[in-house]
Design a protein around this motif. Sequence first.
Motif, mmCIF file in Angstrom:
data_model
loop_
_atom_site.group_PDB
_atom_site.id
_atom_site.type_symbol
_atom_site.label_atom_id
_atom_site.label_comp_id
_atom_site.label_asym_id
_atom_site.label_seq_id
_atom_site.Cartn_x
_atom_site.Cartn_y
_atom_site.Cartn_z
ATOM 1 N N ALA A 18 0.835 -1.203 0.000
ATOM 2 C CA ALA A 18 0.000 0.000 0.000
ATOM 3 C C ALA A 18 0.873 1.257 0.000
ATOM 4 N N GLU A 19 1.984 1.212 0.702
ATOM 5 C CA GLU A 19 2.865 2.378 0.788
ATOM 6 C C GLU A 19 3.704 2.565 -0.476
ATOM 7 N N ASN A 20 4.115 1.461 -1.101
ATOM 8 C CA ASN A 20 4.972 1.535 -2.285
ATOM 9 C C ASN A 20 4.198 1.589 -3.600
ATOM 10 N N GLY A 21 3.032 0.947 -3.630
ATOM 11 C CA GLY A 21 2.245 0.927 -4.855
ATOM 12 C C GLY A 21 2.860 0.108 -5.977
ATOM 13 N N HIS A 22 3.796 -0.769 -5.618
ATOM 14 C CA HIS A 22 4.505 -1.559 -6.621
ATOM 15 C C HIS A 22 4.958 -2.861 -5.971
ATOM 16 N N PHE A 23 4.615 -3.997 -6.581
ATOM 17 C CA PHE A 23 4.971 -5.290 -5.997
ATOM 18 C C PHE A 23 6.475 -5.470 -5.842
ATOM 19 N N GLY A 24 7.231 -5.139 -6.881
ATOM 20 C CA GLY A 24 8.683 -5.336 -6.843
ATOM 21 C C GLY A 24 9.350 -4.501 -5.766
ATOM 22 N N GLN A 25 8.977 -3.220 -5.692
ATOM 23 C CA GLN A 25 9.568 -2.338 -4.685
ATOM 24 C C GLN A 25 9.173 -2.760 -3.273
ATOM 25 N N ALA A 26 7.911 -3.123 -3.090
ATOM 26 C CA ALA A 26 7.443 -3.547 -1.771
ATOM 27 C C ALA A 26 8.144 -4.837 -1.343
ATOM 28 N N ALA A 27 8.310 -5.770 -2.269
ATOM 29 C CA ALA A 27 9.010 -7.023 -1.953
ATOM 30 C C ALA A 27 10.448 -6.727 -1.548
ATOM 31 N N SER A 28 11.070 -5.813 -2.255
ATOM 32 C CA SER A 28 12.445 -5.443 -1.941
ATOM 33 C C SER A 28 12.557 -4.850 -0.537
ATOM 34 N N THR A 29 11.621 -3.993 -0.166
ATOM 35 C CA THR A 29 11.672 -3.388 1.172
ATOM 36 C C THR A 29 11.429 -4.424 2.272
ATOM 37 N N CYS A 30 10.767 -5.526 1.905
ATOM 38 C CA CYS A 30 10.519 -6.605 2.874
ATOM 39 C C CYS A 30 11.580 -7.710 2.796
ATOM 40 N N PHE A 31 12.553 -7.536 1.902
ATOM 41 C CA PHE A 31 13.665 -8.478 1.745
ATOM 42 C C PHE A 31 13.207 -9.888 1.372
ATOM 43 N N VAL A 32 12.232 -9.962 0.452
ATOM 44 C CA VAL A 32 11.772 -11.248 -0.069
ATOM 45 C C VAL A 32 11.675 -11.152 -1.583
ATOM 46 N N LEU A 88 -9.096 -13.488 3.588
ATOM 47 C CA LEU A 88 -10.108 -12.480 3.920
ATOM 48 C C LEU A 88 -11.311 -12.537 2.987
ATOM 49 N N ASP A 89 -11.161 -13.260 1.881
ATOM 50 C CA ASP A 89 -12.205 -13.399 0.862
ATOM 51 C C ASP A 89 -12.629 -12.046 0.293
ATOM 52 N N VAL A 90 -11.624 -11.190 0.039
ATOM 53 C CA VAL A 90 -11.855 -9.885 -0.584
ATOM 54 C C VAL A 90 -10.703 -9.578 -1.537
ATOM 55 N N GLN A 91 -10.963 -8.720 -2.488
ATOM 56 C CA GLN A 91 -9.905 -8.257 -3.380
ATOM 57 C C GLN A 91 -9.324 -6.989 -2.778
ATOM 58 N N LEU A 92 -8.068 -7.058 -2.392
ATOM 59 C CA LEU A 92 -7.387 -5.927 -1.772
ATOM 60 C C LEU A 92 -6.684 -5.058 -2.794
ATOM 61 N N VAL A 93 -6.340 -5.661 -3.937
ATOM 62 C CA VAL A 93 -5.520 -4.985 -4.936
ATOM 63 C C VAL A 93 -6.116 -5.203 -6.322
ATOM 64 N N ASP A 94 -6.220 -4.118 -7.098
ATOM 65 C CA ASP A 94 -6.531 -4.216 -8.520
ATOM 66 C C ASP A 94 -5.205 -4.240 -9.247
ATOM 67 N N ARG A 95 -4.957 -5.323 -9.983
ATOM 68 C CA ARG A 95 -3.685 -5.469 -10.689
ATOM 69 C C ARG A 95 -3.909 -5.273 -12.184
ATOM 70 N N THR A 96 -3.079 -4.430 -12.778
ATOM 71 C CA THR A 96 -3.046 -4.303 -14.226
ATOM 72 C C THR A 96 -1.601 -4.506 -14.651
ATOM 73 N N ASN A 97 -1.335 -4.434 -15.945
ATOM 74 C CA ASN A 97 0.018 -4.667 -16.432
ATOM 75 C C ASN A 97 1.045 -3.719 -15.824
ATOM 76 N N GLN A 108 0.157 -1.121 -13.336
ATOM 77 C CA GLN A 108 -0.284 -0.353 -12.189
ATOM 78 C C GLN A 108 -0.907 -1.253 -11.129
ATOM 79 N N VAL A 109 -0.676 -0.888 -9.881
ATOM 80 C CA VAL A 109 -1.297 -1.564 -8.746
ATOM 81 C C VAL A 109 -2.136 -0.517 -8.030
ATOM 82 N N THR A 110 -3.419 -0.807 -7.840
ATOM 83 C CA THR A 110 -4.307 0.103 -7.129
ATOM 84 C C THR A 110 -4.899 -0.641 -5.944
#
Length: 73
Positions: free
Chosen positions: A16-30, A46-55, A57-59
């Motif tokens: 949520a803070e980074n808005g990007h899977f790659g950057q967020a993964a990097s900050t979490c060291f995974v 949770l049975d909910v969609q938390l993220v809208d993924r497009t090619n 953009q992450v929303t």
Amino acid sequence: MRLPTVKQLKYFVALAENGHFGQAASTCFVSQSAFSNAISELEALLDVQLVDRTNRQVTITGIGQEVAVQAKL
């Protein structure tokens, strides 16, 4: 009933803070694939969609924003 793990919530807040899977993964060291799997597992749990993924953009969805706020507390 299963509850989200601290790790899953930490990863989601990072996304949520980074808005990007790659950057967020990097900050979490995974890897991006492990990170993405954890987010998908959290959504399934949770049975909910938390993220809208497009090619390019992450929303974070409305419910996702609420989950991120609560996870920060």
